[in-house]
Design a protein around this motif. Sequence first.
Motif, PDB file in Angstrom:
ATOM      1  N   HIS A  90      -1.448  12.072  -2.872  1.00 59.48           N
ATOM      2  CA  HIS A  90      -0.818  10.877  -3.340  1.00 59.48           C
ATOM      3  C   HIS A  90      -0.156   9.953  -2.225  1.00 59.48           C
ATOM      4  N   VAL A  91      -0.999   9.760  -1.360  1.00 62.21           N
ATOM      5  CA  VAL A  91      -0.715   8.715  -0.151  1.00 62.21           C
ATOM      6  C   VAL A  91      -0.692   7.278  -0.613  1.00 62.21           C
ATOM      7  N   ALA A  92       0.740   6.777  -0.245  1.00 59.44           N
ATOM      8  CA  ALA A  92       1.098   5.509  -0.548  1.00 59.44           C
ATOM      9  C   ALA A  92       1.242   4.452   0.586  1.00 59.44           C
ATOM     10  N   VAL A  93       1.225   5.183   1.757  1.00 60.59           N
ATOM     11  CA  VAL A  93       1.560   4.256   3.074  1.00 60.59           C
ATOM     12  C   VAL A  93       0.607   4.743   4.195  1.00 60.59           C
ATOM     13  N   ASP A  94       0.131   4.153   5.076  1.00 64.29           N
ATOM     14  CA  ASP A  94      -0.780   4.286   6.077  1.00 64.29           C
ATOM     15  C   ASP A  94      -0.081   3.771   7.189  1.00 64.29           C
ATOM     16  N   PHE A  95       0.491   4.283   8.094  1.00 71.90           N
ATOM     17  CA  PHE A  95       1.149   4.006   9.088  1.00 71.90           C
ATOM     18  C   PHE A  95       0.477   4.001  10.419  1.00 71.90           C
ATOM     19  N   ASP A  96      -0.111   3.149  11.036  1.00 73.51           N
ATOM     20  CA  ASP A  96      -1.149   3.043  12.155  1.00 73.51           C
ATOM     21  C   ASP A  96      -0.057   2.707  13.278  1.00 73.51           C
ATOM     22  N   LEU A  97      -0.211   3.640  14.566  1.00 69.06           N
ATOM     23  CA  LEU A  97       0.438   3.571  15.735  1.00 69.06           C
ATOM     24  C   LEU A  97      -0.149   2.863  16.850  1.00 69.06           C
ATOM     25  N   ARG A  98      -1.745   2.630  16.435  1.00 71.50           N
ATOM     26  CA  ARG A  98      -2.614   2.528  17.537  1.00 71.50           C
ATOM     27  C   ARG A  98      -2.367   0.928  18.111  1.00 71.50           C
ATOM     28  N   ARG A  99      -3.014   0.575  19.366  1.00 66.09           N
ATOM     29  CA  ARG A  99      -3.024  -0.772  20.060  1.00 66.09           C
ATOM     30  C   ARG A  99      -4.013  -1.660  19.144  1.00 66.09           C
ATOM     31  N   ALA A 100      -3.783  -2.951  19.382  1.00 65.34           N
ATOM     32  CA  ALA A 100      -4.437  -3.875  18.691  1.00 65.34           C
ATOM     33  C   ALA A 100      -6.079  -3.606  18.755  1.00 65.34           C
ATOM     34  N   ASP A 101      -6.491  -3.437  20.091  1.00 67.26           N
ATOM     35  CA  ASP A 101      -7.692  -3.082  20.535  1.00 67.26           C
ATOM     36  C   ASP A 101      -8.387  -2.184  19.826  1.00 67.26           C
ATOM     37  N   GLU A 102      -7.823  -1.072  19.605  1.00 66.81           N
ATOM     38  CA  GLU A 102      -8.331   0.202  18.955  1.00 66.81           C
ATOM     39  C   GLU A 102      -8.289  -0.218  17.566  1.00 66.81           C
ATOM     40  N   VAL A 103      -7.495  -0.763  16.924  1.00 67.27           N
ATOM     41  CA  VAL A 103      -7.392  -1.035  15.516  1.00 67.27           C
ATOM     42  C   VAL A 103      -8.705  -2.015  15.202  1.00 67.27           C
ATOM     43  N   GLU A 104      -9.187  -2.808  15.947  1.00 63.28           N
ATOM     44  CA  GLU A 104      -9.976  -4.061  15.813  1.00 63.28           C
ATOM     45  C   GLU A 104     -11.360  -3.275  15.809  1.00 63.28           C
ATOM     46  N   SER A 105     -11.488  -2.315  16.828  1.00 66.51           N
ATOM     47  CA  SER A 105     -12.858  -1.612  17.042  1.00 66.51           C
ATOM     48  C   SER A 105     -13.060  -0.549  16.170  1.00 66.51           C
ATOM     49  N   ALA A 106     -11.910  -0.022  15.528  1.00 65.64           N
ATOM     50  CA  ALA A 106     -12.068   1.090  14.467  1.00 65.64           C
ATOM     51  C   ALA A 106     -11.036   1.203  13.304  1.00 65.64           C
ATOM     52  N   LYS A 107     -11.438  -0.079  12.412  1.00 64.30           N
ATOM     53  CA  LYS A 107     -10.303  -0.341  11.379  1.00 64.30           C
ATOM     54  C   LYS A 107     -10.097   0.635  10.446  1.00 64.30           C
ATOM     55  N   ASP A 108      -8.988   1.002  10.004  1.00 68.18           N
ATOM     56  CA  ASP A 108      -8.800   1.650   8.969  1.00 68.18           C
ATOM     57  C   ASP A 108      -9.382   1.159   7.413  1.00 68.18           C
ATOM     58  N   PRO A 109      -9.855   2.055   6.794  1.00 68.26           N
ATOM     59  CA  PRO A 109     -10.395   1.896   5.370  1.00 68.26           C
ATOM     60  C   PRO A 109      -9.424   1.313   4.558  1.00 68.26           C
ATOM     61  N   LYS A 110      -9.642   0.426   3.488  1.00 69.16           N
ATOM     62  CA  LYS A 110      -8.707   0.097   2.614  1.00 69.16           C
ATOM     63  C   LYS A 110      -8.696   1.250   1.498  1.00 69.16           C
ATOM     64  N   MET A 111      -7.432   1.493   1.283  1.00 69.02           N
ATOM     65  CA  MET A 111      -7.321   2.486   0.255  1.00 69.02           C
ATOM     66  C   MET A 111      -6.582   2.147  -0.917  1.00 69.02           C
ATOM     67  N   PRO A 112      -7.035   2.254  -2.128  1.00 73.65           N
ATOM     68  CA  PRO A 112      -6.507   1.593  -3.491  1.00 73.65           C
ATOM     69  C   PRO A 112      -4.921   2.106  -3.618  1.00 73.65           C
ATOM     70  N   GLY A 113      -4.255   1.085  -3.675  1.00 68.42           N
ATOM     71  CA  GLY A 113      -2.650   1.626  -4.068  1.00 68.42           C
ATOM     72  C   GLY A 113      -1.782   1.942  -2.709  1.00 68.42           C
ATOM     73  N   VAL A 114      -2.647   1.775  -1.634  1.00 68.59           N
ATOM     74  CA  VAL A 114      -1.791   2.367  -0.008  1.00 68.59           C
ATOM     75  C   VAL A 114      -1.709   0.972   0.751  1.00 68.59           C
ATOM     76  N   THR A 115      -0.157   0.993   0.936  1.00 73.45           N
ATOM     77  CA  THR A 115       0.029  -0.093   1.774  1.00 73.45           C
ATOM     78  C   THR A 115      -0.219   0.317   3.377  1.00 73.45           C
ATOM     79  N   TYR A 116      -0.879  -0.602   4.037  1.00 75.02           N
ATOM     80  CA  TYR A 116      -1.046  -0.424   5.542  1.00 75.02           C
ATOM     81  C   TYR A 116      -0.077  -1.174   6.439  1.00 75.02           C
ATOM     82  N   ILE A 117       0.456  -0.391   7.305  1.00 78.84           N
ATOM     83  CA  ILE A 117       1.541  -0.967   8.377  1.00 78.84           C
ATOM     84  C   ILE A 117       0.759  -0.583   9.711  1.00 78.84           C
ATOM     85  N   ASP A 118       0.574  -1.713  10.460  1.00 82.25           N
ATOM     86  CA  ASP A 118       0.171  -2.129  11.807  1.00 82.25           C
ATOM     87  C   ASP A 118       1.143  -2.055  12.727  1.00 82.25           C
TER      88      ASP A 118
END
Length: 282
Positions: A90-118
């Motif tokens: 029942h994941v609703a939020v994906d909270f990402d603590l990584r640096r911008a360069d890490e996010v850019e090189s290995a992006k999280d997949p989009k998950m239906p109904g899940v809010t992504y916080i960078d």
Amino acid sequence: MKNNHISAASSTFPESTVEETTVTSEKLTVTPLKRIQDHEIHLEGGFNVRDLGGFETQDGRIIKPHTLIRSARLNHLTTTDIETLVRDYHVAVDFDLRRADEVESAKDPKMPGVTYIDQPLGTMSNFHFPITPEHIREHYRTYVSVPQARYAYHQFFMAVLNKPVGRALLYHCASGKDRTGVGTALLMHVLGVDGDTIIQDYVASNDFLRDRNDARIARMKKNGISRDKILQVKYDSGVDATYLEAAFDEIHREFGNLDTFIEKGLRVTPEQQAEIRKMYLI
């Protein structure tokens, strides 16, 4: 009452027995309701993914299952993995603590109904090179001393506080051991888990990452990578109780104790902390 000092001095465990150790504090003995090993969520494309549900607090309550999930990077999740996280956990939020360069090189997949916080916790300027245990301990101190890091952990607690009712928050960094490890330690403290159990859970990343790290080292040796480089990778790919102790030592140096750091340094009020306990404990 929460133990307001987490000490690693007597809490370094043999990796092979992390999940079996009975945790002893000054006032009571706490045995987790299930082995730390059993908190793992097995995914095809994910690693070091764990449900905090089932840890016992010092007042006898437990963390609700399927509400708080810690993880390493998610960029290789399969369709089945995503279905498992969304449907079963029942994941609703994906909270990402990584640096911008890490996010850019290995992006999280989009998950239906899940809010992504960078929300990056730091930059490369927070690192100390070459990578040695001493420099890693200095790096951990920046999780406390650098305003950007404190702001990231503040936002993390706000996400914990504001997630949809009946759903789960998933939070992660790159390997799920350092930034995620400290965030988990702070959250478990607020929830009332004793210090020794917090240390146990932190060092357990060595177990969850062992096969992956061993394979990486084997590839490096096969490709003729220098011994110095391999040694740095060994340091960087695992954790030691003294790393977390360095962060908490910095907390005590700058703020006096954990509770003051969480209230004043991270700006999470006592009322908000009480609400978090109400939300996540049974």
